[in-house]
Motif scaffolding. Structure first.
Motif, PDB file in Angstrom:
ATOM      1  N   ALA A   1       0.830  -1.206   0.000  1.00 43.17           N
ATOM      2  CA  ALA A   1       0.000   0.000   0.000  1.00 43.17           C
ATOM      3  C   ALA A   1       0.865   1.257   0.000  1.00 43.17           C
ATOM      4  O   ALA A   1       0.568   2.228  -0.711  1.00 43.17           O
ATOM      5  N   GLY A   2       1.949   1.252   0.756  1.00 46.08           N
ATOM      6  CA  GLY A   2       2.856   2.394   0.777  1.00 46.08           C
ATOM      7  C   GLY A   2       3.532   2.611  -0.569  1.00 46.08           C
ATOM      8  O   GLY A   2       3.673   3.748  -1.027  1.00 46.08           O
ATOM      9  N   LEU A   3       3.953   1.521  -1.202  1.00 46.43           N
ATOM     10  CA  LEU A   3       4.574   1.632  -2.521  1.00 46.43           C
ATOM     11  C   LEU A   3       3.590   2.164  -3.556  1.00 46.43           C
ATOM     12  O   LEU A   3       3.948   2.988  -4.404  1.00 46.43           O
ATOM     13  N   ARG A   4       2.357   1.687  -3.491  1.00 47.68           N
ATOM     14  CA  ARG A   4       1.342   2.166  -4.439  1.00 47.68           C
ATOM     15  C   ARG A   4       1.097   3.663  -4.273  1.00 47.68           C
ATOM     16  O   ARG A   4       0.954   4.389  -5.253  1.00 47.68           O
ATOM     17  N   LYS A   5       1.080   4.153  -3.021  1.00 51.64           N
ATOM     18  CA  LYS A   5       0.883   5.581  -2.778  1.00 51.64           C
ATOM     19  C   LYS A   5       2.044   6.395  -3.337  1.00 51.64           C
ATOM     20  O   LYS A   5       1.848   7.443  -3.946  1.00 51.64           O
ATOM     21  N   ARG A   6       3.261   5.909  -3.131  1.00 51.98           N
ATOM     22  CA  ARG A   6       4.440   6.634  -3.647  1.00 51.98           C
ATOM     23  C   ARG A   6       4.451   6.664  -5.166  1.00 51.98           C
ATOM     24  O   ARG A   6       4.759   7.685  -5.773  1.00 51.98           O
ATOM     25  N   ILE A   7       4.136   5.544  -5.793  1.00 56.39           N
ATOM     26  CA  ILE A   7       4.124   5.491  -7.252  1.00 56.39           C
ATOM     27  C   ILE A   7       3.021   6.380  -7.810  1.00 56.39           C
ATOM     28  O   ILE A   7       3.230   7.114  -8.783  1.00 56.39           O
ATOM     29  N   ALA A   8       1.854   6.349  -7.184  1.00 55.92           N
ATOM     30  CA  ALA A   8       0.753   7.199  -7.642  1.00 55.92           C
ATOM     31  C   ALA A   8       1.107   8.675  -7.464  1.00 55.92           C
ATOM     32  O   ALA A   8       0.818   9.501  -8.337  1.00 55.92           O
ATOM     33  N   GLY A   9       1.751   9.017  -6.363  1.00 53.69           N
ATOM     34  CA  GLY A   9       2.166  10.408  -6.136  1.00 53.69           C
ATOM     35  C   GLY A   9       3.200  10.860  -7.153  1.00 53.69           C
ATOM     36  O   GLY A   9       3.137  11.974  -7.678  1.00 53.69           O
ATOM     37  N   ALA A  10       4.161   9.990  -7.461  1.00 48.51           N
ATOM     38  CA  ALA A  10       5.189  10.332  -8.453  1.00 48.51           C
ATOM     39  C   ALA A  10       4.579  10.478  -9.842  1.00 48.51           C
ATOM     40  O   ALA A  10       4.948  11.382 -10.597  1.00 48.51           O
ATOM     41  N   ALA A  11       3.641   9.613 -10.174  1.00 46.15           N
ATOM     42  CA  ALA A  11       2.978   9.708 -11.480  1.00 46.15           C
ATOM     43  C   ALA A  11       2.163  10.999 -11.576  1.00 46.15           C
ATOM     44  O   ALA A  11       2.156  11.656 -12.626  1.00 46.15           O
TER      45      ALA A  11
ATOM     46  N   ASP B   1       2.771  13.848  -9.936  1.00 45.02           N
ATOM     47  CA  ASP B   1       3.727  14.949 -10.068  1.00 45.02           C
ATOM     48  C   ASP B   1       4.254  15.060 -11.494  1.00 45.02           C
ATOM     49  O   ASP B   1       4.379  16.159 -12.041  1.00 45.02           O
ATOM     50  N   LEU B   2       4.565  13.923 -12.100  1.00 47.68           N
ATOM     51  CA  LEU B   2       5.060  13.922 -13.470  1.00 47.68           C
ATOM     52  C   LEU B   2       4.007  14.456 -14.434  1.00 47.68           C
ATOM     53  O   LEU B   2       4.322  15.252 -15.327  1.00 47.68           O
ATOM     54  N   LEU B   3       2.765  14.062 -14.251  1.00 48.03           N
ATOM     55  CA  LEU B   3       1.687  14.550 -15.109  1.00 48.03           C
ATOM     56  C   LEU B   3       1.518  16.061 -14.985  1.00 48.03           C
ATOM     57  O   LEU B   3       1.369  16.759 -15.994  1.00 48.03           O
ATOM     58  N   VAL B   4       1.570  16.578 -13.774  1.00 46.37           N
ATOM     59  CA  VAL B   4       1.431  18.024 -13.564  1.00 46.37           C
ATOM     60  C   VAL B   4       2.584  18.772 -14.223  1.00 46.37           C
ATOM     61  O   VAL B   4       2.381  19.804 -14.874  1.00 46.37           O
TER      62      VAL B   4
END
Length: 75
Positions: A23-33, A35-38
């Motif tokens: 769950a922690g890894l999924r949150k980090r990956i979703a947050g990084a994705a 940020d990249l989109l923005v």
């Protein structure tokens, strides 16, 4: 009967820890994705302004700075 077999799946400390890690890894990956989109959206919008002439930028309320960057008026 050993302690390992006495625990159910929901009580197993290993599966709970693994679920928390995933769950922690999924949150980090979703947050990084996100940020990249923005950043990509901002870059695309900036590129649209960079191709504009000085007069067009002034009409929109922006000006080109000495280094080529685009700044709003009265900044």
């Amino acid at each position: 009967m050993s302690n390992i077999y006495a625990l159910t799946k929901s009580q197993s400390p290993v599966s709970v820890d693994l679920a928390n890690v995933i769950a922690g890894l999924r949150k980090r990956i979703a947050g990084a994705a996100h940020d990249l989109l923005v950043k990509l959206q901002h870059r695309r919008a900036t590129k649209r302004f960079e191709r504009s002439s000085v007069h067009r930028l002034q009409d929109l309320g922006f000006e080109r700075d000495w280094d080529g960057s685009i700044q709003p008026f009265n900044r």
